[in-house]
Motif scaffolding. Structure first.
Motif, mmCIF file in Angstrom:
data_model
loop_
_atom_site.group_PDB
_atom_site.id
_atom_site.type_symbol
_atom_site.label_atom_id
_atom_site.label_comp_id
_atom_site.label_asym_id
_atom_site.label_seq_id
_atom_site.Cartn_x
_atom_site.Cartn_y
_atom_site.Cartn_z
ATOM 1 N N GLU A 172 -28.530 104.649 -86.687
ATOM 2 C CA GLU A 172 -28.664 103.244 -87.066
ATOM 3 C C GLU A 172 -28.551 103.066 -88.567
ATOM 4 O OE1 GLU A 172 -31.176 101.525 -88.796
ATOM 5 O OE2 GLU A 172 -32.432 103.259 -89.202
ATOM 6 N N THR A 173 -27.979 101.923 -88.941
ATOM 7 C CA THR A 173 -27.999 101.462 -90.327
ATOM 8 C C THR A 173 -28.555 100.046 -90.403
ATOM 9 O OG1 THR A 173 -25.717 100.652 -90.147
ATOM 10 C CG2 THR A 173 -26.030 102.905 -90.969
ATOM 11 N N ILE A 174 -29.078 99.569 -89.288
ATOM 12 C CA ILE A 174 -29.475 98.165 -89.190
ATOM 13 C C ILE A 174 -30.757 97.868 -89.973
ATOM 14 C CG2 ILE A 174 -30.878 98.319 -87.078
ATOM 15 C CD1 ILE A 174 -29.291 95.833 -86.080
ATOM 16 N N LEU A 175 -31.649 98.864 -90.100
ATOM 17 C CA LEU A 175 -32.868 98.632 -90.871
ATOM 18 C C LEU A 175 -32.543 98.442 -92.349
ATOM 19 C CD1 LEU A 175 -35.375 101.206 -89.305
ATOM 20 C CD2 LEU A 175 -35.177 98.771 -88.816
ATOM 21 N N GLN A 176 -31.712 99.312 -92.881
ATOM 22 C CA GLN A 176 -31.347 99.193 -94.285
ATOM 23 C C GLN A 176 -30.568 97.916 -94.568
ATOM 24 O OE1 GLN A 176 -31.295 101.817 -92.264
ATOM 25 N NE2 GLN A 176 -30.972 103.745 -93.361
ATOM 26 N N ALA A 177 -29.842 97.406 -93.572
ATOM 27 C CA ALA A 177 -29.098 96.156 -93.747
ATOM 28 C C ALA A 177 -30.022 94.965 -93.936
ATOM 29 C CB ALA A 177 -28.184 95.920 -92.542
ATOM 30 N N THR A 178 -31.287 95.114 -93.578
ATOM 31 C CA THR A 178 -32.267 94.042 -93.785
ATOM 32 C C THR A 178 -33.066 94.236 -95.077
ATOM 33 O OG1 THR A 178 -34.029 95.189 -92.586
ATOM 34 C CG2 THR A 178 -32.539 93.832 -91.292
ATOM 35 N N ASN A 179 -32.629 95.201 -95.912
ATOM 36 C CA ASN A 179 -33.284 95.544 -97.180
ATOM 37 C C ASN A 179 -34.582 96.321 -96.992
ATOM 38 O OD1 ASN A 179 -31.330 94.307 -98.893
ATOM 39 N ND2 ASN A 179 -32.219 92.314 -98.422
ATOM 40 N N LEU A 180 -34.776 96.877 -95.806
ATOM 41 C CA LEU A 180 -35.893 97.790 -95.589
ATOM 42 C C LEU A 180 -35.459 99.209 -95.946
ATOM 43 C CD1 LEU A 180 -37.069 96.422 -92.148
ATOM 44 C CD2 LEU A 180 -38.558 96.639 -94.152
ATOM 45 N N PRO A 181 -36.342 100.005 -96.550
ATOM 46 C CA PRO A 181 -36.007 101.417 -96.735
ATOM 47 C C PRO A 181 -35.992 102.138 -95.391
ATOM 48 C CG PRO A 181 -38.290 101.008 -97.351
ATOM 49 C CD PRO A 181 -37.676 99.660 -97.060
ATOM 50 N N CYS B 286 -24.793 99.161 -80.367
ATOM 51 C CA CYS B 286 -24.649 97.918 -81.140
ATOM 52 C C CYS B 286 -23.835 98.217 -82.392
ATOM 53 C CB CYS B 286 -26.025 97.363 -81.515
ATOM 54 S SG CYS B 286 -25.989 95.931 -82.613
ATOM 55 N N GLN B 287 -22.711 97.535 -82.523
ATOM 56 C CA GLN B 287 -21.855 97.656 -83.705
ATOM 57 C C GLN B 287 -21.544 96.253 -84.200
ATOM 58 O OE1 GLN B 287 -20.393 100.570 -85.279
ATOM 59 N NE2 GLN B 287 -19.856 99.079 -86.849
ATOM 60 N N ARG B 288 -22.091 95.892 -85.345
ATOM 61 C CA ARG B 288 -21.879 94.549 -85.884
ATOM 62 C C ARG B 288 -20.420 94.385 -86.285
ATOM 63 N NH1 ARG B 288 -26.404 92.834 -90.009
ATOM 64 N NH2 ARG B 288 -27.639 93.189 -88.102
ATOM 65 N N ARG B 289 -19.813 93.283 -85.862
ATOM 66 C CA ARG B 289 -18.400 93.062 -86.116
ATOM 67 C C ARG B 289 -18.109 92.927 -87.621
ATOM 68 N NH1 ARG B 289 -15.162 90.967 -81.663
ATOM 69 N NH2 ARG B 289 -16.345 91.139 -79.722
ATOM 70 N N HIS B 290 -17.023 93.568 -88.032
ATOM 71 C CA HIS B 290 -16.510 93.478 -89.404
ATOM 72 C C HIS B 290 -17.403 94.177 -90.424
ATOM 73 C CE1 HIS B 290 -13.947 90.625 -87.413
ATOM 74 N NE2 HIS B 290 -14.911 89.748 -87.263
ATOM 75 N N THR B 291 -18.360 94.974 -89.968
ATOM 76 C CA THR B 291 -19.229 95.726 -90.887
ATOM 77 C C THR B 291 -19.474 97.101 -90.282
ATOM 78 O OG1 THR B 291 -21.417 95.245 -89.955
ATOM 79 C CG2 THR B 291 -20.433 93.543 -91.358
ATOM 80 N N GLY B 292 -20.148 97.952 -91.030
ATOM 81 C CA GLY B 292 -20.550 99.251 -90.506
ATOM 82 C C GLY B 292 -21.959 99.269 -89.962
ATOM 83 N N VAL B 293 -22.589 98.114 -89.844
ATOM 84 C CA VAL B 293 -23.979 98.061 -89.384
ATOM 85 C C VAL B 293 -24.026 98.388 -87.892
ATOM 86 C CG1 VAL B 293 -25.985 96.574 -89.071
ATOM 87 C CG2 VAL B 293 -24.613 96.406 -91.160
ATOM 88 N N ARG B 294 -24.915 99.297 -87.522
ATOM 89 C CA ARG B 294 -24.974 99.736 -86.132
ATOM 90 C C ARG B 294 -26.403 100.105 -85.755
ATOM 91 N NH1 ARG B 294 -23.030 103.544 -89.395
ATOM 92 N NH2 ARG B 294 -24.000 105.613 -89.383
ATOM 93 N N ALA B 295 -26.606 100.178 -84.435
ATOM 94 C CA ALA B 295 -27.874 100.652 -83.876
ATOM 95 C C ALA B 295 -27.570 101.231 -82.503
ATOM 96 C CB ALA B 295 -28.894 99.521 -83.778
#
Length: 232
Positions: free
Chosen positions: A201-210, A136-145
């Motif tokens: 993954e960086t998807i957890l931090q993208a939701t403001n979770l540590p 999973c790679q969110r378009r136009h961002t570096g957010v991934r899982a």
């Protein structure tokens, strides 16, 4: 131990199957998760902890009631980040921090029709015998899982925690600033043991979770058919 019984959705607005799914869960302090919830929802805990799930899977047969599934639109990967809550009426359910989907119409429909925080992503789900791979790679961002999972033996008797994390029959969202709930009907999840062999993954931090500071608990499933009711 048996799962809690599912409610019946007498007038579903959507039908779908959640397939090739892995539940990846971490413990979090409840006071870390609670500030991320809207008024009217309370964190549900198990063994004193809140639980946050990263859940990748394959959507199949997605259709509105009274319409046939469309070949391209009705099948696509999805990944959600979620926690478990109850409202002031005591209804237990899921609060989504984010949902990623590989079909732009599904993203737009999820945002407009269900008021859920969907994002458009490049995604894939690959199932090879007992090895399942999710990208999973969110378009136009570096957010991934990105996850690789080894699926083990079937769980004949899932424990209470497994049911707490998977047997969820209500979804919550905000509609015009007010809390709304939809009922979801599905049979008990057929669950397998699973182990995580790769996670990026960086998807957890993208939701403001540590970032989690503990190893995850995994369950895998071939999936269940689902009927979704309208918000009320």
């Amino acid at each position: 131990m048996r799962a809690p019984p599912s409610p019946t959705v007498s007038r579903p607005v959507m039908h779908q199957r959640w397939s090739e799914l892995t539940f990846v869960h971490w413990r979090y302090p409840a006071d870390v998760v609670a500030p991320l919830l809207p008024p009217g929802l309370t964190v549900e805990t198990f063994d004193g902890s809140a639980w946050v799930g990263l859940v990748p899977f394959l959507m199949k047969g997605v259709r509105l009631s009274g319409t046939p599934p469309l070949p391209w639109l009705s099948r696509f990967p999805e990944t959600n980040v979620r926690t478990y809550v109850h409202d002031e009426s005591g209804r237990s359910g899921v609060w989504f921090f984010s949902l990623d989907a590989a079909r732009l119409p599904a993203v737009l429909g999820g945002r407009a029709g269900f008021r859920l925080p969907y994002f458009w992503s490049d995604m894939s789900v690959t199932r090879n015998a007992t090895h399942w791979t999710y990208r999973c790679q969110r378009r136009h961002t570096g957010v991934r899982a990105d996850l690789d999972v080894n699926v083990g033996s079937h769980l004949d008797r899932p424990d209470e925690l497994a049911h707490f994390l998977t047997a969820r029959y209500h979804l919550f969202t905000l509609v015009s600033g007010r809390l709304a709930v939809a009922t979801v009907e599905h049979p008990p999840w057929p669950l397998n043991k699973a182990t995580l062999t790769h996670l990026d993954e960086t998807i957890l931090q993208a939701t403001n979770l540590p970032a989690p500071d503990n190893p995850p608990l995994l369950h895998a499933s071939l999936g269940v058919p689902v009927r979704v009711g309208m918000w009320h």
